[in-house]
Structure formats: structure tokens, C-alpha cells
Enzyme design. Structure first.
Site, short mmCIF file in Angstrom:
data_model
loop_
_atom_site.label_atom_id
_atom_site.label_comp_id
_atom_site.label_asym_id
_atom_site.label_seq_id
_atom_site.Cartn_x
_atom_site.Cartn_y
_atom_site.Cartn_z
N GLY A 1 7.56 3.61 7.56
CA GLY A 1 6.31 2.98 7.69
C GLY A 1 6.09 2.70 9.18
O GLY A 1 4.99 2.85 9.75
N GLU A 2 7.07 2.35 9.98
CA GLU A 2 6.71 1.96 11.36
C GLU A 2 6.79 3.37 12.09
O GLU A 2 5.98 3.14 13.29
CB GLU A 2 8.02 1.07 11.58
CG GLU A 2 8.63 0.02 10.94
CD GLU A 2 7.55 -0.96 10.39
OE1 GLU A 2 6.65 -1.29 11.23
OE2 GLU A 2 7.66 -1.59 9.34
N GLY B 1 0.62 -1.24 -0.17
CA GLY B 1 -0.09 -0.01 -0.10
C GLY B 1 0.73 1.46 -0.01
O GLY B 1 0.27 2.32 -0.44
MO1 MOS Z 1 5.55 -4.36 8.94
S1 MOS Z 1 4.80 -5.03 11.00
O1 MOS Z 1 7.25 -4.89 8.83
O2 MOS Z 1 4.32 -4.90 7.96
#
Ligand code: MOS
Length: 745
Positions: A711-712, A475
Site C-alpha cells: 500500500g505504501e 479499500g
Molecule cells: Mo496508511 S498511512 O498506514 O493508512
């Protein structure tokens, strides 16, 4: 490499290359493929939590219209990789072996797959199967069993493992400080709930050749897992995941339902499609584990942290040890001379947890960043100032320089944008009508990881460039970012570049996980474009003396053409170069991998989130009124898709702070929260204006684009920012997530 791309052409970030496909329904997800003779599987989950199946009466189901098979441990073919004695699992355990025997390890464990020619017939037949069980006493209650927590096998084996006990300075040195706070924090289990349900189509193209359309975060890691399970050469397994409708981590592990579908396809000799129900998503495909933490912090009265001791117990299943880096941020974020951490896991009769966005760190940050707020208040020091007083210019854990760290810039900008100066030290000081107003902050960090990856790049005589990688896109807009990176690296209009992904036959790529894809795959894109430029220059030199002997620095690659610096007349398009040589295309496959920079630097992304919350004075309702989220994630390739990720991460953090909680009825060992009526996630009305700020400065240690993952860090630190804001609004310190109205009245 030109950094700080990419808005240089129009000033606007590029739109998603697959945006139209997605909004028109052309994008095809795993369950949307239709194969000839395909049939449908439906899983029956175990109704008990621990014990064994004593009888399965499947006669009525087998006689039902359209049914091809009712498969369980009784009649399942043997999976070669499942061999072994279940009584003696490997250290660290192993994934559940579906249909291996009659043992039940958790409620909802897949015990039967019914296969029929239509989904409706499979579902009906599944309702006719009668299972009898022998129940044993189960343990699902975390609090009752916490004393059984143990060191993970991997840490026992390797004392240098990041999961092993850690000590810096004096053990439990916080005790020597004049101001001490000790507090416990609880993070409940949470479910990923991606929009796309877990789904798989398994097709044995030959006795020893498997094709799988699967909703996973890595095509090749999945390919290797199935090859091992079925004892096949890796190249005999093909995994396709062209589009993935969100995952947040639950596609990073292969689950029993996938193997169930593969078994079924082999037994009925037809392709089998299996899509989990939303309810099944709540117990078959992992979750963020329930975690208890205790932090003891000591500080001096000038606001210097003297010591932090942080222990954590996270739940796992009885058959597989799931671990995550809950305590990492505590070891490296603040300049405390004394730090002790202890990580434990607690096996229960539940299914195995898995990484969920900001895995570990998000849980740990709730405790650490709440404690930072508690200590700042105890010292009567502003929380921004308290963090800056303990800011680290070197990694105190490894005693190495950061590759880059612009967290201070994030904190200063975020405080300004949220209007931090309106915040009062004394809680419950600000009120707007019936609402108390409070401000809070939370810091996040995550390793700026990078692994090896390769891409194939094919420059065609028609002037188009095709790049292929096995990576998936869950995504964030991976193809879009890769097109931009290629466009910048080779000097071509992004409209002429296509990036294909999601197929295990394409060149090597890691999982899309751990915020590492842009760094890993992007570096391979740069390497492939550089190799193509060398080839183009050599060909141009052969055709035109003006180019011969030049190196890449003496020429300009721009808009699909090559020109000599200072000689505007000397210009050859890439197409012309290929056509002159009668070449249909130029193709390279290049691999890129990190060097030894990790030995000399500590590499992390950083974030800070600021929240303004309103708490209703009478009802205790909490509304997040505004969030400012700031990231030091190196170069931002695309402000729009990166901004989307930050907004999504904050939205997940709002769910974590105020809504999400998996509840088990321990009498039965079964989740009672298994739909969106009982398990709440944020809807539009819960999500306020989210302002995103990026430092956008490259980190050229991590990779040639200068990117660090984001992302994280979009999620890590959000929940404590909101809980801290609730404290500032009300004076109530909530250490058990989620914060709900009943806790505030
Ligand atoms: Mo992420 S928890 O590395 O999809």
C-alpha cells in the site's frame, strides 16, 4: 504452502468478493446505519486560531425546532479520560480534549455540537449559535518559525529511537567528497480526501455500554481508545466499521468529533449520528505535515556516494507530537559509508497531522530521490546506473541481510518498459511539437511489517467456511485476499469461503495501516486453516483406517476434500467427515505472530516508479504521459486488487507532484484550501496509462504466504520520479512541491 497463487484455476485473478455489494449500494458504511430514535449532530468549528472562547449565546439555537441540545465546554459532561491539568500535558502531548475548556489551539477546532431530530434542523440551529472569542497571537507560518523546531519527546527519552539523531561513519562525511551538492526541499501539507467523509454513530446501549459505528482503520484500536477515554472495560465498547470508503491514514487516529458525538449521545440519551462536511475534513482529521528538508550529498567521480546528511523538520500541533519516519530511506537505501540524519518537529497553532499514505517515507523520498537525480546529473551518470552503482546487498543501517530484495529486477524491468533508452542526459533535448519530453525515476521502500493477529474459522457441515477478524478494509480488497489465502491453505473453492470483518467483537486484528494487514491477518488465516486440517485429518483417521496415522504431508486437501496421496479412491469430503461425526461445524480460533526473524533480517518492500512527462514549451503545463510502477512486495495474492493499489498509489503521487497543497492564510491562521475547487486532486484526465510490474517472488522470512506490503510503496517515490522527469524535460529543478506551470515558464 503453494506460493505464487492464485491464478492457477482460471488464469485470471479473482474478482472482489464484495464488488457487487459495493456497486449496488448494498455495502453499508458507518453513516448509513439507522438506529431507532437516532438524532443528528452538527459541529461548529472555531473561527479563531488561538485564544479562548469568551461567550457562547445558544439561546436562539436551543429554541429552534427539533433541537435537543447545544453542547460545548460550558455544559458538556466530563469525559473521565480527559482529567488532568491542560497546562502540563504528558511528554509527547495528547489528543485534543474536545469541550474540555475554553482554550482554542487551532482554527477549525470543534467547539460546539448541536443535536436535533433531523440533520437540517441541527444545521439550521448551528447557524444561530453566536460565539465570542478572545484572540491571542498565533503561529501558523512554518518558515517564520522554523528555528523553534525541536527533537520529539520520544527521541529525547530514547536515544535508540529511530527518530533520534543517527550517524554512520564520519559525521557529515559528505564534506570529504570531491563532488558535493547541498539542497533544500519543501513538501507542503496535504489532505487525505477519502471518498467517504468521516462519520460516526454513537449509541449508549446502557449507562456503561457503548456501540459506535465509525469510519476508522481499526475497530479494536478504536475500541481500546474509547474504553480508556470513558473508563470502561474494553468489552463494554463495540466498534463496527464493516466498509470504509478510503482513508489513506486519517482513520488511524481518533479525532475530537468522535468524542463529541459520544458525549452528545450520552447527554441526549439517544443515538447520535455525526458526519463531517467535506470542508471539515480539511482541518479536523489530520493531514500530511508540511515538511522542510535539507540533503547534503557527496560522491566521487566514479559515481560512488561518499556521504549523505539529511535533516527534516515536520510541523505538528501545539498539544500533540506527531512524528513519522521521514529519514528511514536515507539510512538504508544506498551504500554510503557516511550517513547522518536529524529529525525535528515544529509545533504550530494547527491541528495534529497524521500518517498519510507512505507516511514520512513519501516525504523523505521526494528529497532523497530528487537529490539522487541531481547528483547523477552533476556526475553525468545515468540515474539508473547511479542507483545501481550504490545498490546495497545488505542493510547498511543494521548490517543485516535483507529477507529478500528484488529492487534491481524492478529497476531493470521498469527502465525497459518506460523506454528509458530514449532519455537524453541533457535536459530539454527531446521535443514532440510544442511539448518537451522528459523521463524520471524514483525509488521507494517501506518496512515489511507484521504484527500479531487472530481469526476464528468455522468449517460447517454444509461445506462452507466462515472466517472472522476484527480487521477493517479501507479499500485494498482485504476480504478477497483472505478468501484466497484460506482457499489455498485449506484446499477449498473460494466461492465456499466467507470472510467477515470490521467488528471489534471478532478476533484480534491491528489497524489496517502500515501495509501490514495481509502479512498479519493472512498468517492467522493460514494458522487457522492448518488447525482445521489437523482436526479434519484426525476425524477422518477415526472414521477410515486409510487416513489414520497420516500426517498432513501424506494427504491432499483439495476442493473441499481429503484424499490419501497415491490412493485416488481414498477420498472424503470435509462435509462427509463432519456429518459422519454428527458435527454441525468445526471451529478454531488461532493467533499468529511474528517470531524473532526481525533480529536476523531487515525486511522491506521496494518499489521504483518511472515517469514520462510532457511539458508545454509555452504554457509550462505538465502532463504525465505514462508511468511504469514496479514493486517487490513478495507474493502477490491477487494481481488485480494489488494492481489497483499500485494505480491508486501512483495517482496519489501525481497529486503530490503536481497538484496538492494546503495553503494557510497566516493573517487568520485558517486554511484557504478547503474544497476541491481550491485543493486539487488528480481527476481521470490527469492520470495516464499506468503500467504495473510485480516481481512476485515470495519472502518466506516475513510470513508463510511470502507477502510483503504494498500500500505504501505504491506512493513512495512517485513524486520525485515526476519532478525528475520535469527536470529532464526542461532543465528546471523544482524542489518545492507541487510542481506547477508558473515555475516552468
Ligand atoms: Mo496508511 S498511512 O498506514 O493508512
Amino acid at each position: 504452502m503453494n506460493n505464487l497463487f492464485f491464478d492457477k484455476v482460471t488464469g485470471d485473478p479473482m474478482n472482489r468478493v464484495d464488488g457487487k455489494l459495493k456497486v449496488t449500494g448494498e455495502a453499508r458504511y458507518s453513516a448509513e446505519y439507522v438506529l431507532p430514535d437516532m438524532v443528528h449532530g452538527v459541529i461548529i468549528p472555531s473561527a479563531i486560531t488561538k485564544g479562548y472562547i469568551s461567550n457562547i449565546d445558544s439561546k436562539a439555537a436551543e429554541r429552534a425546532p427539533g433541537v435537543l441540545a447545544v453542547i460545548s465546554h460550558i455544559n458538556s459532561i466530563k469525559v473521565p479520560g480527559h482529567a488532568g491539568n491542560s497546562a502540563e500535558p504528558a511528554p509527547g502531548g495528547q489528543p485534543l480534549r474536545v469541550f474540555y475548556d475554553n482554550r482554542i489551539y487551532s482554527n477549525g477546532q470543534p467547539v460546539v455540537i448541536v443535536v436535533a431530530d433531523t440533520l437540517e434542523r441541527a444545521r439550521y440551529a448551528a447557524s444561530l449559535v453566536k460565539l465570542q472569542y478572545n484572540k491571542e497571537i498565533h503561529k501558523t507560518d512554518f518558515d517564520e518559525n522554523r528555528a523553534l523546531a525541536k527533537l520529539p519527546a520520544s527521541a529525547k527519552k530514547n536515544p535508540k529511537s529511530p527518530l533520534a539523531d543517527y550517524n554512520r561513519g564520519i559525521p557529515d562525511g559528505y564534506k570529504t567528497a570531491p563532488v558535493i551538492i547541498e539542497a533544500e526541499y519543501v513538501h507542503p501539507s496535504e489532505f487525505h480526501n477519502p471518498m467517504e467523509l468521516q462519520s460516526v454513530i454513537a449509541h449508549w446501549e446502557a449507562e456503561d455500554k457503548l456501540l459506535v459505528y465509525d469510519k476508522v482503520q481499526g475497530t479494536q484500536p478504536t475500541q481500546r481508545a474509547f474504553a480508556k477515554e470513558w473508563n470502561l472495560p474494553v468489552e463494554n465498547v463495540k466498534v463496527v466499521a464493516t466498509f470504509v470508503g478510503g482513508a489513506f491514514g486519517n482513520g488511524l487516529h481518533n479525532w475530537p468529533h468522535e468524542t463529541a458525538a459520544i458525549i452528545a449521545a450520552k447527554m441526549v440519551k439517544r443515538p447520535v449520528k455525526l458526519m463531517l462536511s467535506r470542508e471539515q475534513m480539511f482541518y479536523m482529521v489530520g493531514y500530511r505535515p508540511h515538511t522542510w528538508q535539507k540533503i547534503n550529498m557527496g560522491a566521487d567521480r566514479n559515481g560512488r556516494i561518499v556521504g549523505i546528511s539529511h535533516e527534516s523538520v515536520g510541523q505538528t500541533s501545539s498539544y500533540e507530537e506527531f512524528t513519522e519516519s521521514t529519514l528511514q530511506q536515507t539510512r538504508m537505501m544506498y551504500s554510503s559509508p557516511n550517513v547522518s540524519t536529524r529529525y525535528r518537529i515544529l509545533p504550530l497553532d494547527v491541528s495534529t497531522p497524521v500518517w498519510m499514505r507512505g507516511p514520512g517515507e513519501a516525504t523523505g523520498a521526494f528529497a532523497l530521490e530528487s537529490m539522487m537525480d541531481e547528483m547523477a546529473f552533476a556526475l553525468q551518470i545515468d540515474p539508473v546506473k547511479f542507483r545501481l552503482l550504490n545498490y546495497t546487498e545488505r542493510d547498511p543501517e543494521r548490517n543485516l541481510p535483507w529477507s529478500t530484495k528484488y529492487l534491481r529486477e524492478c529497476i531493470e524491468n521498469g527502465a525497459e518498459k518506460i523506454g528509458w533508452k530514449k532519455r537524453q542526459m541533457q535536459p530539454a533535448s527531446l521535443r514532440q511539437g510544442e511539448w518537451y519530453v522528459g523521463y524520471g525515476m524514483g525509488v521507494g521502500t517501506f518496512g515489511a511489517h507484521r504484527g500479531p493477529a487472530a481469526v476464528r474459522a468455522k468449517l460447517q457441515a454444509d461445506g462452507r467456511l466462515l472466517i472472522q477478524s476484527a480487521v477493517t478494509d479501507i479499500g485494498p480488497g482485504t476480504a478477497t485476499a483472505m478468501v484466497q489465502i484460506a482457499s489455498d491453505a485449506i484446499g477449498m473453492d473460494p466461492g465456499k469461503i466467507t470472510f467477515q470483518l470490521g467488528n471489534s467483537e471478532f478476533p484480534m486484528a491491528p489497524n489496517q495501516g502500515g501495509s501490514a494487514v495481509v502479512a498479519s491477518v493472512g498468517s492467522a488465516v493460514v494458522a487457522a486453516c492448518t488447525a482445521l486440517k489437523t482436526k479434519l485429518l484426525n476425524l477422518a483417521g477415526a472414521a477410515d483406517a486409510a487416513f489414520s496415522g497420516s500426517d498432513q504431508n501424506e494427504v491432499i486437501f483439495e476442493k473441499g476434500a481429503l484424499s490419501v496421496k497415491g490412493q485416488p479412491g481414498k477420498k472424503l469430503t470435509f462435509s462427509a467427515i463432519l456429518q459422519q461425526q454428527n458435527l454441525k461445524d468445526l471451529t478454531v480460533t488461532e493467533e499468529a505472530k511474528p517470531g524473532n526473524e526481525r533480529n536476523n533480517y531487515s525486511m522491506y518492500s521496494f518499489s521504483v516508479h518511472f515517469a514520462e512527462v510532457h511539458v508545454h514549451a509555452v504554457t509550462g503545463q505538465v502532463k504525465v504521459n505514462k508511468v511504469v510502477t514496479c514493486a517487490d512486495a513478495g507474493t502477490i495474492v491477487n494481481k488485480k486488487t494489488a494492481g489497483n493499489q499500485m494505480i491508486g498509489g501512483v495517482t496519489g503521487g501525481i497529486g503530490m507532484a503536481l497538484q496538492e497543497k494546503a495553503i494557510i492564510d497566516h493573517r487568520f491562521g485558517r486554511y484557504v484550501t478547503k474544497d476541491f475547487a481550491d485543493y486539487h486532486i488528480p481527476v481521470h484526465a490527469d492520470v495516464p496509462e499506468i503500467e504495473v510490474y510485480f516481481v512476485n517472488k515470495p519472502d518466506l522470512v516475513v510470513n508463510p504466504m511470502g507477502t510483503k506490503g504494498l500500500g505504501e510503496i505504491a506512493t513512495i517515490g512517485v513524486a520525485p520520479a515526476i519532478a525528475n522527469a520535469v527536470f529532464n524535460a526542461t532543465g528546471k529543478r523544482i524542489r518545492n512541491l507541487p510542481v506547477t506551470a508558473d515555475m516552468l515558464i
